[in-house]
Design a protein around this motif. Structure first.
Motif, PDB file in Angstrom:
ATOM      1  N   GLY A   3     -38.741  -7.711 -12.079  1.00 23.46           N
ATOM      2  CA  GLY A   3     -38.716  -9.157 -11.882  1.00 23.46           C
ATOM      3  C   GLY A   3     -37.459  -9.810 -12.400  1.00 23.46           C
ATOM      4  O   GLY A   3     -37.054 -10.863 -11.891  1.00 23.46           O
ATOM      5  N   MET A   4     -36.817  -9.200 -13.391  1.00 26.42           N
ATOM      6  CA  MET A   4     -35.619  -9.795 -13.988  1.00 26.42           C
ATOM      7  C   MET A   4     -34.328  -9.200 -13.459  1.00 26.42           C
ATOM      8  O   MET A   4     -33.254  -9.773 -13.665  1.00 26.42           O
ATOM      9  CB  MET A   4     -35.677  -9.619 -15.511  1.00 26.42           C
ATOM     10  CG  MET A   4     -36.798 -10.385 -16.166  1.00 26.42           C
ATOM     11  SD  MET A   4     -36.802 -10.227 -17.972  1.00 26.42           S
ATOM     12  CE  MET A   4     -37.158  -8.483 -18.145  1.00 26.42           C
ATOM     13  N   ARG A  60     -32.400  -7.944 -10.082  1.00 27.06           N
ATOM     14  CA  ARG A  60     -32.358  -7.841  -8.630  1.00 27.06           C
ATOM     15  C   ARG A  60     -31.949  -6.445  -8.188  1.00 27.06           C
ATOM     16  O   ARG A  60     -32.462  -5.913  -7.186  1.00 27.06           O
ATOM     17  CB  ARG A  60     -31.379  -8.876  -8.073  1.00 27.06           C
ATOM     18  CG  ARG A  60     -31.166  -8.804  -6.568  1.00 27.06           C
ATOM     19  CD  ARG A  60     -32.427  -9.101  -5.796  1.00 27.06           C
ATOM     20  NE  ARG A  60     -32.907 -10.445  -6.047  1.00 27.06           N
ATOM     21  CZ  ARG A  60     -33.979 -10.958  -5.452  1.00 27.06           C
ATOM     22  NH1 ARG A  60     -34.678 -10.222  -4.598  1.00 27.06           N
ATOM     23  NH2 ARG A  60     -34.370 -12.183  -5.739  1.00 27.06           N
ATOM     24  N   TYR A  97     -34.917  -4.082  -8.656  1.00 23.52           N
ATOM     25  CA  TYR A  97     -35.910  -4.417  -7.640  1.00 23.52           C
ATOM     26  C   TYR A  97     -35.528  -3.819  -6.287  1.00 23.52           C
ATOM     27  O   TYR A  97     -36.369  -3.236  -5.595  1.00 23.52           O
ATOM     28  CB  TYR A  97     -36.054  -5.929  -7.527  1.00 23.52           C
ATOM     29  CG  TYR A  97     -36.964  -6.370  -6.404  1.00 23.52           C
ATOM     30  CD1 TYR A  97     -38.342  -6.375  -6.567  1.00 23.52           C
ATOM     31  CD2 TYR A  97     -36.439  -6.758  -5.173  1.00 23.52           C
ATOM     32  CE1 TYR A  97     -39.192  -6.766  -5.543  1.00 23.52           C
ATOM     33  CE2 TYR A  97     -37.268  -7.151  -4.140  1.00 23.52           C
ATOM     34  CZ  TYR A  97     -38.644  -7.156  -4.327  1.00 23.52           C
ATOM     35  OH  TYR A  97     -39.469  -7.541  -3.293  1.00 23.52           O
ATOM     36  N   ASP A 141     -38.333  -1.127  -5.280  1.00 25.68           N
ATOM     37  CA  ASP A 141     -39.366  -1.732  -4.437  1.00 25.68           C
ATOM     38  C   ASP A 141     -39.649  -0.945  -3.157  1.00 25.68           C
ATOM     39  O   ASP A 141     -40.825  -0.796  -2.799  1.00 25.68           O
ATOM     40  CB  ASP A 141     -38.974  -3.174  -4.088  1.00 25.68           C
ATOM     41  CG  ASP A 141     -40.057  -3.866  -3.280  1.00 25.68           C
ATOM     42  OD1 ASP A 141     -41.136  -4.110  -3.846  1.00 25.68           O
ATOM     43  OD2 ASP A 141     -39.814  -4.161  -2.094  1.00 25.68           O
ATOM     44  N   LEU A 200     -44.771  -8.089 -11.615  1.00 26.30           N
ATOM     45  CA  LEU A 200     -43.589  -8.567 -10.911  1.00 26.30           C
ATOM     46  C   LEU A 200     -43.781  -9.998 -10.414  1.00 26.30           C
ATOM     47  O   LEU A 200     -42.899 -10.858 -10.586  1.00 26.30           O
ATOM     48  CB  LEU A 200     -43.287  -7.633  -9.728  1.00 26.30           C
ATOM     49  CG  LEU A 200     -42.220  -8.084  -8.729  1.00 26.30           C
ATOM     50  CD1 LEU A 200     -40.868  -8.225  -9.409  1.00 26.30           C
ATOM     51  CD2 LEU A 200     -42.147  -7.106  -7.560  1.00 26.30           C
ATOM     52  N   ILE A 201     -44.925 -10.272  -9.821  1.00 28.59           N
ATOM     53  CA  ILE A 201     -45.202 -11.624  -9.331  1.00 28.59           C
ATOM     54  C   ILE A 201     -45.262 -12.609 -10.487  1.00 28.59           C
ATOM     55  O   ILE A 201     -44.813 -13.752 -10.380  1.00 28.59           O
ATOM     56  CB  ILE A 201     -46.516 -11.632  -8.527  1.00 28.59           C
ATOM     57  CG1 ILE A 201     -46.340 -10.855  -7.229  1.00 28.59           C
ATOM     58  CG2 ILE A 201     -46.984 -13.048  -8.239  1.00 28.59           C
ATOM     59  CD1 ILE A 201     -47.594 -10.698  -6.428  1.00 28.59           C
ATOM     60  N   VAL A 223     -43.578 -12.464 -13.296  1.00 28.74           N
ATOM     61  CA  VAL A 223     -42.199 -12.755 -13.720  1.00 28.74           C
ATOM     62  C   VAL A 223     -41.520 -13.686 -12.728  1.00 28.74           C
ATOM     63  O   VAL A 223     -40.828 -14.638 -13.121  1.00 28.74           O
ATOM     64  CB  VAL A 223     -41.400 -11.444 -13.868  1.00 28.74           C
ATOM     65  CG1 VAL A 223     -39.933 -11.742 -14.178  1.00 28.74           C
ATOM     66  CG2 VAL A 223     -41.994 -10.576 -14.953  1.00 28.74           C
ATOM     67  N   ARG A 224     -41.725 -13.434 -11.447  1.00 27.86           N
ATOM     68  CA  ARG A 224     -41.082 -14.267 -10.425  1.00 27.86           C
ATOM     69  C   ARG A 224     -41.629 -15.701 -10.431  1.00 27.86           C
ATOM     70  O   ARG A 224     -40.950 -16.617  -9.940  1.00 27.86           O
ATOM     71  CB  ARG A 224     -41.306 -13.641  -9.043  1.00 27.86           C
ATOM     72  CG  ARG A 224     -40.570 -12.311  -8.840  1.00 27.86           C
ATOM     73  CD  ARG A 224     -39.078 -12.539  -8.670  1.00 27.86           C
ATOM     74  NE  ARG A 224     -38.332 -11.316  -8.532  1.00 27.86           N
ATOM     75  CZ  ARG A 224     -38.149 -10.674  -7.383  1.00 27.86           C
ATOM     76  NH1 ARG A 224     -38.702 -11.137  -6.268  1.00 27.86           N
ATOM     77  NH2 ARG A 224     -37.427  -9.575  -7.347  1.00 27.86           N
ATOM     78  N   SER A 225     -42.826 -15.888 -10.959  1.00 30.04           N
ATOM     79  CA  SER A 225     -43.432 -17.221 -10.953  1.00 30.04           C
ATOM     80  C   SER A 225     -43.100 -18.032 -12.208  1.00 30.04           C
ATOM     81  O   SER A 225     -43.524 -19.187 -12.313  1.00 30.04           O
ATOM     82  CB  SER A 225     -44.952 -17.102 -10.816  1.00 30.04           C
ATOM     83  OG  SER A 225     -45.518 -16.441 -11.937  1.00 30.04           O
ATOM     84  N   ASP A 268     -38.084 -21.581 -13.871  1.00 33.01           N
ATOM     85  CA  ASP A 268     -36.680 -21.377 -14.244  1.00 33.01           C
ATOM     86  C   ASP A 268     -36.218 -22.367 -15.310  1.00 33.01           C
ATOM     87  O   ASP A 268     -35.296 -22.076 -16.077  1.00 33.01           O
ATOM     88  CB  ASP A 268     -35.781 -21.501 -13.012  1.00 33.01           C
ATOM     89  CG  ASP A 268     -35.980 -20.351 -12.038  1.00 33.01           C
ATOM     90  OD1 ASP A 268     -36.422 -19.271 -12.488  1.00 33.01           O
ATOM     91  OD2 ASP A 268     -35.693 -20.527 -10.835  1.00 33.01           O
ATOM     92  N   SER A 321     -45.961 -14.813 -17.921  1.00 36.90           N
ATOM     93  CA  SER A 321     -46.426 -13.829 -16.935  1.00 36.90           C
ATOM     94  C   SER A 321     -47.788 -13.256 -17.279  1.00 36.90           C
ATOM     95  O   SER A 321     -48.382 -12.550 -16.453  1.00 36.90           O
ATOM     96  CB  SER A 321     -45.411 -12.676 -16.831  1.00 36.90           C
ATOM     97  OG  SER A 321     -44.119 -13.140 -16.558  1.00 36.90           O
TER      98      SER A 321
END
Length: 242
Positions: free
Chosen positions: A70-71, A73, A76, A80, A126-127, A129-131, A134, A159
């Motif tokens: 998640g942190m 790119r 991922y 992924d 992962l979701i 962290v992405r949520s 910011d 998370s």
């Protein structure tokens, strides 16, 4: 439950063959007999021990991997595709190959349970962290907080609701996979007992162990739900990702 039991009893009386469909009374009697003999305790202990090992390994690997994906790119992008390739493949599909490599014993069902629990844990982490908002991360950076502190004090707590959902879903998937693995690849356990008594044509004992499998799975899920509510009472747990 009462209506279901009546329908079951009527069906058993109509069929008239206890091997094909025993009555609820016969199943309850068999259950108490299995408990008294210690058969339930020994097989349940084996299954729960495998669940603990496989589930713990999946959590210890899946949560950090989900956080890192998640942190990062780059990570991922690299990981992924492999996860999405393997995730649709049921752990049951790996049992024949696993029997060749690992043999019949403790390792195979534990590995299959790890496989079943791993993907829900990784993806929900992962979701989560992405949520994360910011603005929270940006505010921490403005205050001069280090990257590790941001992860531990901002990203991980934010998370946590998704991580707990992933753990609950992973536990359910691991338990289901365990039963399938034990049917053909274990010397003990609840799934093994189902197959053992099926070969002996002792259908009441088969259904007694099937009931225990459902009961233990239900109780474990209730335990994780209670833990989830206690740790994250503010979270909306309706959005679950499998």
């Amino acid at each position: 439950m009462g209506i279901f039991a009546l329908i079951w009893y009527a069906g058993a009386c109509w069929i008239g063959n206890p091997v094909l469909l025993p009555s609820p009374v016969a199943v309850v009697q068999s259950l108490f007999s299995l408990i008294a003999s210690g058969d339930v305790a020994s097989n349940a202990a084996s299954s729960l021990q495998r669940l603990a090992m496989g589930f713990a390994a999946a959590a210890l690997i899946g949560i950090p991997l989900g956080l890192l994906m998640g942190m990062s790119r780059i990570l991922y992008t690299l990981v992924d595709p492999l996860i999405e390739l393997l995730r649709p493949i049921s752990g049951i599909a790996w049992i024949p190959l696993g029997m060749f490599i690992l043999g019949v014993g403790e390792t195979l069902p534990t590995a299959i349970m790890f496989y079943g629990a791993f993907f829900p844990i990784v993806i929900n982490t992962l979701i989560g962290v992405r949520s994360v908002d910011d603005k929270l991360i940006h505010a921490a950076k403005v205050l001069g907080v280090g990257r590790l502190s941001i992860v531990m004090n901002v990203v991980l707590p934010a998370s946590l609701p998704n991580i707990l959902v992933g753990l609950r879903l992973g536990a359910g998937a691991a338990w289901t996979a365990m039963v399938a693995a034990e049917l053909i690849g274990a010397p003990s356990g609840l799934g093994f007992a189902v197959e053992w008594y099926r070969e002996l044509l002792m259908t009441p004992s088969v259904l007694a162990f099937v009931f225990l499998i459902g009961l233990f799975g239900y109780l474990f899920d209730k335990l994780l739900r209670a833990l989830q509510t206690a740790i994250t009472p503010w979270a909306n747990t309706s959005q679950e990702v499998i």
